[in-house]
Motif scaffolding. Structure first.
Motif, PDB file in Angstrom:
ATOM      1  N   ILE A  72      36.068  49.525  32.106  1.00 36.00           N
ATOM      2  CA  ILE A  72      35.795  49.894  33.504  1.00 36.00           C
ATOM      3  C   ILE A  72      36.582  48.996  34.461  1.00 36.00           C
ATOM      4  O   ILE A  72      37.222  49.475  35.410  1.00 36.00           O
ATOM      5  CB  ILE A  72      34.277  49.787  33.782  1.00 36.00           C
ATOM      6  N   ILE A  73      36.575  47.698  34.190  1.00 35.50           N
ATOM      7  CA  ILE A  73      37.310  46.759  35.052  1.00 35.50           C
ATOM      8  C   ILE A  73      38.805  47.051  34.999  1.00 35.50           C
ATOM      9  O   ILE A  73      39.498  47.073  36.033  1.00 35.50           O
ATOM     10  CB  ILE A  73      37.020  45.312  34.631  1.00 35.50           C
ATOM     11  N   TYR A  74      39.308  47.270  33.799  1.00 36.65           N
ATOM     12  CA  TYR A  74      40.752  47.537  33.676  1.00 36.65           C
ATOM     13  C   TYR A  74      41.124  48.847  34.359  1.00 36.65           C
ATOM     14  O   TYR A  74      42.201  48.959  34.970  1.00 36.65           O
ATOM     15  CB  TYR A  74      41.153  47.585  32.201  1.00 36.65           C
ATOM     16  N   SER A  75      40.247  49.856  34.280  1.00 40.01           N
ATOM     17  CA  SER A  75      40.523  51.135  34.954  1.00 40.01           C
ATOM     18  C   SER A  75      40.573  50.953  36.465  1.00 40.01           C
ATOM     19  O   SER A  75      41.436  51.528  37.148  1.00 40.01           O
ATOM     20  CB  SER A  75      39.451  52.163  34.590  1.00 40.01           C
ATOM     21  N   PHE A  79      44.178  51.860  38.184  1.00 37.14           N
ATOM     22  CA  PHE A  79      44.305  53.023  39.058  1.00 37.14           C
ATOM     23  C   PHE A  79      44.264  52.674  40.547  1.00 37.14           C
ATOM     24  O   PHE A  79      44.537  53.527  41.395  1.00 37.14           O
ATOM     25  CB  PHE A  79      43.197  54.039  38.753  1.00 37.14           C
ATOM     26  N   SER A  80      43.882  51.455  40.877  1.00 41.41           N
ATOM     27  CA  SER A  80      43.786  51.094  42.301  1.00 41.41           C
ATOM     28  C   SER A  80      45.165  50.811  42.899  1.00 41.41           C
ATOM     29  O   SER A  80      46.107  50.447  42.181  1.00 41.41           O
ATOM     30  CB  SER A  80      42.889  49.862  42.477  1.00 41.41           C
ATOM     31  N   THR A  81      45.254  50.990  44.218  1.00 43.67           N
ATOM     32  CA  THR A  81      46.513  50.735  44.919  1.00 43.67           C
ATOM     33  C   THR A  81      46.811  49.243  44.905  1.00 43.67           C
ATOM     34  O   THR A  81      45.959  48.421  45.261  1.00 43.67           O
ATOM     35  CB  THR A  81      46.418  51.216  46.384  1.00 43.67           C
ATOM     36  N   ASN A  82      48.026  48.901  44.446  1.00 44.24           N
ATOM     37  CA  ASN A  82      48.455  47.494  44.358  1.00 44.24           C
ATOM     38  C   ASN A  82      47.503  46.636  43.523  1.00 44.24           C
ATOM     39  O   ASN A  82      47.390  45.418  43.723  1.00 44.24           O
ATOM     40  CB  ASN A  82      48.596  46.875  45.758  1.00 44.24           C
ATOM     41  N   ASP A  84      44.311  46.274  43.541  1.00 41.43           N
ATOM     42  CA  ASP A  84      43.327  45.485  44.297  1.00 41.43           C
ATOM     43  C   ASP A  84      41.879  45.810  43.925  1.00 41.43           C
ATOM     44  O   ASP A  84      40.943  45.269  44.511  1.00 41.43           O
ATOM     45  CB  ASP A  84      43.536  45.686  45.793  1.00 41.43           C
ATOM     46  N   PHE A  85      41.665  46.725  42.987  1.00 39.37           N
ATOM     47  CA  PHE A  85      40.345  47.080  42.440  1.00 39.37           C
ATOM     48  C   PHE A  85      39.486  47.925  43.398  1.00 39.37           C
ATOM     49  O   PHE A  85      38.481  48.462  42.969  1.00 39.37           O
ATOM     50  CB  PHE A  85      39.529  45.823  42.065  1.00 39.37           C
ATOM     51  N   VAL A  86      39.873  48.051  44.668  1.00 42.78           N
ATOM     52  CA  VAL A  86      38.982  48.724  45.620  1.00 42.78           C
ATOM     53  C   VAL A  86      39.626  49.892  46.370  1.00 42.78           C
ATOM     54  O   VAL A  86      38.919  50.741  46.927  1.00 42.78           O
ATOM     55  CB  VAL A  86      38.436  47.704  46.650  1.00 42.78           C
ATOM     56  N   THR A  87      40.945  49.950  46.411  1.00 42.05           N
ATOM     57  CA  THR A  87      41.621  50.999  47.171  1.00 42.05           C
ATOM     58  C   THR A  87      42.218  52.016  46.215  1.00 42.05           C
ATOM     59  O   THR A  87      42.996  51.658  45.328  1.00 42.05           O
ATOM     60  CB  THR A  87      42.744  50.418  48.057  1.00 42.05           C
ATOM     61  N   PHE A  88      41.837  53.298  46.422  1.00 47.34           N
ATOM     62  CA  PHE A  88      42.279  54.341  45.495  1.00 47.34           C
ATOM     63  C   PHE A  88      42.755  55.567  46.274  1.00 47.34           C
ATOM     64  O   PHE A  88      42.214  55.887  47.350  1.00 47.34           O
ATOM     65  CB  PHE A  88      41.140  54.778  44.572  1.00 47.34           C
ATOM     66  N   THR A  89      43.770  56.219  45.722  1.00 45.90           N
ATOM     67  CA  THR A  89      44.098  57.544  46.228  1.00 45.90           C
ATOM     68  C   THR A  89      43.056  58.515  45.715  1.00 45.90           C
ATOM     69  O   THR A  89      42.282  58.190  44.812  1.00 45.90           O
ATOM     70  CB  THR A  89      45.486  57.982  45.724  1.00 45.90           C
ATOM     71  N   SER A  90      43.017  59.685  46.281  1.00 45.14           N
ATOM     72  CA  SER A  90      42.028  60.690  45.865  1.00 45.14           C
ATOM     73  C   SER A  90      42.183  61.011  44.392  1.00 45.14           C
ATOM     74  O   SER A  90      41.198  61.114  43.647  1.00 45.14           O
ATOM     75  CB  SER A  90      42.174  61.958  46.708  1.00 45.14           C
ATOM     76  N   LYS A  95      40.467  59.824  38.538  1.00 46.65           N
ATOM     77  CA  LYS A  95      40.792  59.291  37.212  1.00 46.65           C
ATOM     78  C   LYS A  95      39.850  58.137  36.838  1.00 46.65           C
ATOM     79  O   LYS A  95      39.441  58.005  35.679  1.00 46.65           O
ATOM     80  CB  LYS A  95      42.238  58.814  37.175  1.00 46.65           C
ATOM     81  N   VAL A  96      39.514  57.322  37.834  1.00 48.80           N
ATOM     82  CA  VAL A  96      38.596  56.215  37.570  1.00 48.80           C
ATOM     83  C   VAL A  96      37.221  56.748  37.152  1.00 48.80           C
ATOM     84  O   VAL A  96      36.619  56.279  36.183  1.00 48.80           O
ATOM     85  CB  VAL A  96      38.461  55.302  38.796  1.00 48.80           C
ATOM     86  N   VAL A  97      36.733  57.738  37.910  1.00 52.04           N
ATOM     87  CA  VAL A  97      35.425  58.317  37.603  1.00 52.04           C
ATOM     88  C   VAL A  97      35.412  58.926  36.201  1.00 52.04           C
ATOM     89  O   VAL A  97      34.479  58.716  35.413  1.00 52.04           O
ATOM     90  CB  VAL A  97      35.042  59.377  38.662  1.00 52.04           C
TER      91      VAL A  97
END
Length: 294
Positions: A72-75, A79-82, A84-90, A95-97
């Motif tokens: 989960i942490i690695y995903s 998949f996060s922008t840059n 950063d673990f918190v910013t995601f494109t739609s 994909k994370v979910v």
């Protein structure tokens, strides 16, 4: 394949075993996370899902939590922008979910399969032990049987042992006069007292009303004291509305059997000494060192 750390490391304490499983799980997970990270594997989650399945199957629910959380942490990072673990494109948020749901399902399913496996193994082990116990134990008296005696032979060879054979005096008359159910009660009472005095592991029902007792690590005087105590306690057995005294004829011998064949001969020898008692006074005991003649 289920890995048993008890067999590998000799760990029997369940808490310590789980700690070892978690340490192994952590090392394996960290190694594979570093592999997918620095090898730039295009779809690292497939490998991480496999890690969850393998570790959970091998080590169980508790150890499987580590690769699941790591996935989960690695995903979140992957998949996060840059990163950063918190910013995601739609698209990446989806994909994370999907990754989290898939990882959790892998963990839950394989953990459940592992749990069923452990329960099945535990039940089979208990059933096996129960069947072995039944096969080694006389169903009426709960003493060990002749099959158990044969299996125990190696533990008595080349050891200083004291051995006795006894039966219940006039047992046929007891059966004829009071019935076989009462005779069974007598055998159970005699067996119970014998096991209390000589301990369960040393008492064998040899057949009918005949029993064999083999003891190690005691002196001849101690052995005779136990024999006398057995006779005294058996003589004290009483039954409501029955004027009867239970008596035993006992033959004993002692020495070292150098082979299983010689141990069998010791049993025959003690048996012959018992019949010497029966031919004279009954309700008595007689014996001497193995091989001195009768």
């Amino acid at each position: 394949m289920k890995i048993n750390t008890t067999n590998i490391f000799g760990i029997k304490n369940n808490v310590l075993k789980e700690v070892v499983n978690c340490l192994i799980s952590t090392l394996l997970t960290m190694g594979l996370v570093l592999l997918v990270r620095y090898a730039n594997i295009p779809n690292p989650n497939l490998i991480l899902f496999t890690v969850i399945v393998v570790i959970t199957v091998m080590f169980g629910f508790i150890a499987g939590i580590i690769p699941t959380i790591s996935m989960i942490i690695y995903s979140l990072r992957f998949f996060s922008t840059n990163n950063d673990f918190v910013t995601f494109t739609s698209q990446n948020a989806t994909k994370v979910v999907v990754s989290v749901i898939t990882g959790v399902l892998c963990y839950a399913f394989t953990g459940f399969i592992n749990l069923l496996y452990e329960r099945s193994v535990s039940k089979l082990t208990k059933d096996k032990e129960k069947l072995e116990n039944i096969s080694r134990t006389d169903s009426l008296t709960k003493a060990k049987n002749r099959y158990s005696l044969r299996n125990d032979f190696p533990g008595f060879v080349n050891q200083e042992i004291h051995l006795l054979v006894f039966d219940v005096d006039d047992f046929k008359k007891i059966n004829d006069e009071y019935g076989h159910p009462f005779g069974d009660s007598v055998l159970k009472d005699v067996s119970r007292l014998t096991k209390e005095i000589f301990s369960d592991n040393n008492v064998y029902r040899f057949g009918g009303d005949e029993f064999v007792v083999i003891k190690k690590e005691l002196s001849l005087n101690e052995f005779k004291q136990l024999i006398e105590k057995l006779q005294q306690e058996v003589n004290k057995i009483t039954y409501e509305n029955k004027d009867i005294t239970i008596r035993l004829s006992i033959g004993y011998t002692y020495g070292i059997a150098s082979s299983e064949l010689e141990l069998r001969n010791m049993i025959k020898y003690a048996d012959a000494l018992m019949y010497k008692v029966k031919a004279s006074s009954k309700n008595n005991y007689y014996g001497h060192k193995f091989g001195l003649g009768i």
